[in-house]
Design a protein around this motif. Structure first.
Motif: not given
Length: 396
Positions: A151-178
């Motif tokens: 997964i590419p880095s989030v927007l905002g560079g290193l400063k933003a990466r150091k303030t991440i509180r949550f990373m979560g996945l959304a996936f389902h064949q019917t409502d979120c195929a991508h």
């Protein structure tokens, strides 16, 4: 001894039988509907192997229609503890041979699973001092197909990466195929103010979904759960906020909401013992200090319109004390609910429990139990977080 006389087939009879067999195989091979019905009954390891039979089979087994039907009947054969796979049935040859995630993702770095979502795993590197310098690296991994995406880095560079509180996945064949990855980061460190970014595997880009929002109470952005178009967070400790985020909501005021609690309960009176999804059902198990009743679990299920909860199962774990006395220590319960797994048939549903010594499964209908793992000599004993593995043939 069998003295029945053997009837020897003539070359003409044998040739006729071989021809009939060839013709029957040709009929099956030329009928995609019949062939699909047969292949849907095979284990996932066979499906992956049969993709190399021919171009036609490769195309057929790769169609979204086939993968969706197969995933509908797929099973949950085990869990991941840290980066190691633990099958519910060690003797089942159809469980995936994934010993450690590090061997597929980064053999030189410790890897941690953040979330399991309908067959895909969201993982991150977990080794200092690399994290201090550049932040975590995040991957989406399909243990069934061994497909991996950085997964590419989030927007905002290193400063933003150091303030991440949550990373979560959304996936389902019917409502979120991508699949999508939801990132929540602190905007201001001294107040509960957050920004939401969403990555889509379709566009392969991050997008700021919500510039900022404020929470009235502290939010435990720990084990987020994707269900029916939104990511949910349960109240994991006293006086915490319990939110959900609708991923595809067009307006900011429609994106965030408060997850309802079972009728009569408030977050100041409970702690979440388990929160997760299985076969399209969202489950919640709460712990309240109820003395002798602490071994009676109410497994709540969310109503389909998201408006509230009802008791789906009542599980009396006191019946397990004879076999697993370590479940109670010093007059208090001493176990964790790792998972609630809904079976394809209702009678196959079970809960997965971790005691101080073992992992066990307990069928909520016939009250049977099975030992999955004894911790003696294993490194899983100290693991606090476990993630379900579900078979999926989906490619990304």
């Amino acid at each position: 001894m069998d003295t029945t006389p053997k009837i020897k087939k003539t070359p003409q009879q044998q040739a006729s039988m071989d021809q009939q067999s060839t013709q029957s195989g040709a009929v099956v091979g030329s009928n995609d509907t019949l062939l699909t019905d047969i292949l849907l009954r095979l284990p996932v390891t066979s499906i992956l192997r049969f993709k190399s039979v021919s171009k036609h089979w490769y195309s057929l087994l790769g169609q979204k229609h086939f993968t969706h039907r197969y995933d509908t009947h797929s099973k949950s054969p085990g869990v991941f503890a840290r980066d190691k796979y633990i099958p519910f049935d060690a003797e089942d040859p159809n469980t995936p041979p994934v010993d450690t995630l590090s061997s597929y993702i980064d053999s030189f770095t410790s890897v941690r699973v953040l979330q399991s979502c309908n067959g895909l795993l969201l993982c991150c590197t977990d080794q200092w001092p690399k994290i201090r310098k550049s932040g975590h690296k995040y991957y989406v991994f399909n243990p069934t197909t061994k497909q991996l995406a950085l997964i590419p880095s989030v927007l905002g560079g290193l400063k933003a990466r150091k303030t991440i509180r949550f990373m979560g996945l959304a996936f389902h064949q019917t409502d979120c195929a991508h699949y999508k990855v939801v990132c929540i980061r602190n905007v201001l460190s001294y107040v509960e103010s957050y920004q939401v970014q969403v990555y889509s595997s379709d566009t392969r880009e991050w997008k700021i979904s919500t510039e900022s929002f404020s929470a009235t109470k502290p939010v435990f952005f720990g084990q987020g759960v994707y269900w029916k178009g939104a990511v949910y967070w349960a109240p994991y400790y006293e006086n915490s906020d319990h939110l959900y985020f609708k991923i595809d909501a067009e307006q900011a005021e429609q994106q965030l909401g408060t997850l309802p609690l079972p009728v009569g309960l408030t977050s100041s009176k409970i702690m979440t013992m388990y929160f997760g999804e299985s076969r399209g059902h969202l489950h919640l198990i709460l712990h309240m200090d109820r003395g002798d009743d602490s071994l009676l679990l109410n497994v709540y299920e969310m109503l389909s319109d998201h408006s509230g909860w009802f008791v789906k199962y009542q599980v009396q774990l006191g019946e397990l004390l004879g076999a697993f006395p370590e479940m109670v220590s010093e007059d208090r319960y001493d176990f964790k609910v790792i998972d609630v797994v809904r079976g394809e048939e209702e009678g196959d549903s079970f809960v997965v429990l971790k005691t101080s010594k073992r992992i066990i499964t307990y069928n909520v209908h016939d009250k049977s139990f099975k030992l999955v793992l004894s911790f003696a000599g294993h490194s899983y004993e100290g693991s606090l977080v476990f993630h379900r593995y579900t078979e999926t043939l989906s490619l990304f």
